[in-house]
Every structure is written in C-alpha cells, then in structure tokens.
Design a protein around this motif. Structure first.
Motif, PDB file in Angstrom:
ATOM      1  N   UNK B  46      42.939  77.403  64.482  1.00  0.00           N
ATOM      2  CA  UNK B  46      44.451  77.769  65.544  1.00  0.00           C
ATOM      3  C   UNK B  46      44.438  79.350  65.900  1.00  0.00           C
ATOM      4  N   UNK B  47      43.408  79.952  65.054  1.00  0.00           N
ATOM      5  CA  UNK B  47      43.515  81.775  64.536  1.00  0.00           C
ATOM      6  C   UNK B  47      42.414  82.220  64.304  1.00  0.00           C
ATOM      7  N   UNK B  48      42.018  83.280  65.019  1.00  0.00           N
ATOM      8  CA  UNK B  48      40.907  84.424  64.802  1.00  0.00           C
ATOM      9  C   UNK B  48      40.435  84.683  63.900  1.00  0.00           C
ATOM     10  N   UNK B  49      39.695  84.804  62.355  1.00  0.00           N
ATOM     11  CA  UNK B  49      39.279  84.049  61.634  1.00  0.00           C
ATOM     12  C   UNK B  49      39.505  83.360  60.429  1.00  0.00           C
ATOM     13  N   UNK B  50      39.832  82.631  60.905  1.00  0.00           N
ATOM     14  CA  UNK B  50      40.383  80.599  60.083  1.00  0.00           C
ATOM     15  C   UNK B  50      38.925  80.920  59.091  1.00  0.00           C
ATOM     16  N   UNK B  51      39.393  80.154  58.227  1.00  0.00           N
ATOM     17  CA  UNK B  51      38.178  80.243  56.884  1.00  0.00           C
ATOM     18  C   UNK B  51      38.980  78.667  56.452  1.00  0.00           C
ATOM     19  N   UNK B  52      37.347  78.265  56.343  1.00  0.00           N
ATOM     20  CA  UNK B  52      37.481  76.882  55.487  1.00  0.00           C
ATOM     21  C   UNK B  52      36.941  76.986  54.026  1.00  0.00           C
ATOM     22  N   UNK B  53      37.150  76.283  53.004  1.00  0.00           N
ATOM     23  CA  UNK B  53      36.704  76.828  52.225  1.00  0.00           C
ATOM     24  C   UNK B  53      35.949  75.523  50.809  1.00  0.00           C
ATOM     25  N   UNK B  54      34.383  75.155  50.153  1.00  0.00           N
ATOM     26  CA  UNK B  54      34.025  74.574  49.572  1.00  0.00           C
ATOM     27  C   UNK B  54      33.906  75.298  48.368  1.00  0.00           C
ATOM     28  N   UNK B  55      34.333  75.037  47.097  1.00  0.00           N
ATOM     29  CA  UNK B  55      34.526  75.591  45.567  1.00  0.00           C
ATOM     30  C   UNK B  55      33.233  74.833  45.036  1.00  0.00           C
ATOM     31  N   UNK B  56      31.978  75.629  45.169  1.00  0.00           N
ATOM     32  CA  UNK B  56      31.054  74.836  43.766  1.00  0.00           C
ATOM     33  C   UNK B  56      30.998  75.014  42.331  1.00  0.00           C
ATOM     34  N   UNK B  57      31.316  76.403  41.852  1.00  0.00           N
ATOM     35  CA  UNK B  57      31.709  76.276  40.875  1.00  0.00           C
ATOM     36  C   UNK B  57      30.063  76.260  40.154  1.00  0.00           C
ATOM     37  N   UNK B  58      29.155  77.316  40.799  1.00  0.00           N
ATOM     38  CA  UNK B  58      27.772  76.899  39.973  1.00  0.00           C
ATOM     39  C   UNK B  58      28.043  78.116  39.088  1.00  0.00           C
ATOM     40  N   UNK B  59      28.920  79.081  39.315  1.00  0.00           N
ATOM     41  CA  UNK B  59      28.390  80.650  38.456  1.00  0.00           C
ATOM     42  C   UNK B  59      27.267  81.014  38.703  1.00  0.00           C
ATOM     43  N   UNK B  60      26.510  81.121  39.990  1.00  0.00           N
ATOM     44  CA  UNK B  60      25.763  82.088  40.196  1.00  0.00           C
ATOM     45  C   UNK B  60      25.818  81.489  41.678  1.00  0.00           C
ATOM     46  N   UNK B  61      25.050  82.910  42.656  1.00  0.00           N
ATOM     47  CA  UNK B  61      25.822  83.069  43.733  1.00  0.00           C
ATOM     48  C   UNK B  61      24.208  82.124  44.896  1.00  0.00           C
TER      49      UNK B  61
END
Lengths: 147, 123
Positions: B46-61
């Motif tokens: 709906x707007x610039x910079x709208x962000x959707x997130x998935x949480x993986x919780x792996x504890x590392x990148x």
C-alpha cells in the motif's frame, strides 16, 4: 522405519550430527536440481527509441527497450539465475544489472513465467545511432518456485 | 579410511574423474541444502517501504534466495516489475528473520506473491 542418506563434513559424526550446517548432504533436505543452461545475446539498436527526454543542460536523451526470450516450457515458474556481460566490459553481473548516471540509466532484468525467461533492457542514454550487445548466460533449475 | 559418494555425468568414469563439473554429485563438495522454504501470497503493497517478514529464528544469518511475482511474472531480488521501473523489491536477512521490502514511488497499491528459500549455509 524411515531411512535416509546423509554425509557429514570432516570432523563430524554422521550418526549424531543433526545441524545441517555440518552436513555435506542429507536426504532430509531438498537441493537445487539443475535443468539446463545456455547463452544468448540481446542487441539494442540505438536508432530505435520510443521516447526522448532532455537533461538540464539541453542535451537530448533517448529511451530504448529490448527483450530476448529463453523458452523453458516447464509449465511452471522455475528457480533461475541470469548473468549478463555488457560488451563494453569483461565481467559478468548477476541480474539485475543496473547502471545509473546523473541523467541516464541502464537496467537489464530477467523474469520468468511458466513458459520462458524474459531478459529485458530498459535504458535512457545519449545514443540515437549504432548498436550495443549484452551477452547473457542463464541457469535454470527444475525446482518449481510455486508462485 | 575415508569414504566418499560420487556420481558422474554420463560419459565420465567415476573412479578416475576429478573435475567437479563432470559430477552429478560428489561428497567432496558441499551442497546448498534447502532447510526451509515457503510462500507468502497475495500481499498488498500500500505504501513505499512496505515490508513483509518471515521469522526463521535460526540464531545465525542464513543464505537465502527469493522470488516475487507481480502481475504474473516472477522477479529476481532487486528487480523492478516487468515494464514498470517504479515498483521494485529486495530481501534482507538477519539471525531471526527475512524481510521483503517493497518500493514504489508513484504506483503503490499492488499485490505480490513471495517465495523464499533458506539454505543451511550461513552468509
């Protein structure tokens, strides 16, 4: 009973290691499976432009677009990668390839649907004659991205 | 004694081949294991910079890859919508989540489908 194939990295016991970071391979996890690869080219004829613009100093800018298709005919959108080498340089860039100047730009991007990959150029520059070629290398995996 | 598992491409002798590009599989070389994947469908920007997130919780990148479909064509990361340089997106990842960031200067108000892959290997 469920069987699996697993290969651990050196120094790790395959019978007890569960963290996939320390496994070379485990049949519990999917991998990218190669389908095909190839090369093609996209040549832009700068005398064919669809619009013009003017920079703040009065010079004319020309907008071009061009596209090349790579048929895969998988019936679904596959995982894919595309690399591009503008003929003016010796190295490949992972798509998207973008060059943005003060008043000009160059975008080469790749898309897929269920039948082909589309490699598309959109640019705005000072050229209205001559040609320019992009060398394209693609990798297509059998994995269905499912969207 | 060290054992290995290897499968060569047709025309190559698995007992003597050494070029990794001539193997279908070779346990001497790591594989990019997909430890999670998923979709986020019909998300509305709906707007610039709208962000959707998935949480993986792996504890590392982890290493990640993703595609986004807008109007029927799937886009690679950092790409704009086909034929519309005003809409584009990129993924960012940290030790707990992947965020999919959508940009639009003047043409906000569009739907996207997201497919993400999380690999075992850290970045």
């Amino acid at each position: 009973m469920t069987y699996k194939i697993a290969i651990s990295k050196p120094g790790y016991d395959v019978l007890t290691t569960t963290d996939p970071r320390y496994l070379i391979f485990s049949s519990e996890y999917n991998t990218l499976k190669y389908y095909t690869n190839g090369t093609t080219t996209l040549t832009i004829d700068y005398s064919t432009y669809y619009a013009t613009d003017t920079d703040p100093f009065g010079s004319t800018l020309y907008l071009h677009t061009g596209e090349v298709w790579i048929n895969h005919n998988l019936g679904y959108k596959p995982f894919f990668l595309v690399y591009v080498r503008p003929s003016s340089v010796s190295y490949y860039n992972l798509c998207p390839y973008e060059q943005i100047g003060a008043f000009d730009y160059e975008y080469l991007q790749a898309y897929t649907d269920s039948t082909r990959i589309y490699v598309r150029l959109d640019d705005k520059n000072y050229n209205n004659s001559g040609t320019f070629t992009y060398y394209i290398s693609y990798k297509i995996f059998i994995n269905n991205i499912g969207i | 004694m060290t054992y290995k598992l290897a499968v060569t491409k047709a025309g190559y002798d698995v007992l003597t081949e050494t070029n990794p590009n001539n193997f279908i599989f070779n346990s001497d070389h790591n594989t990019f294991k997909i430890i999670a994947s998923g979709t986020m469908l019909n998300k509305y920007v709906s707007a610039d910079l709208d962000t959707f997130t998935y949480t993986h919780n792996l504890g590392y990148v982890p290493s990640v890859f993703a595609f986004v479909t807008i109007n029927g064509k799937a886009l690679l990361p950092e790409e704009t919508e086909y034929g519309n340089l005003d809409r584009w997106w990129y993924p960012i990842v940290d030790s707990t989540k992947i965020s999919f960031v959508f940009r639009c200067n003047s043409t906000c108000g569009y739907y996207v489908d997201i497919k993400y892959y999380i690999f075992a290997e850290p970045v």
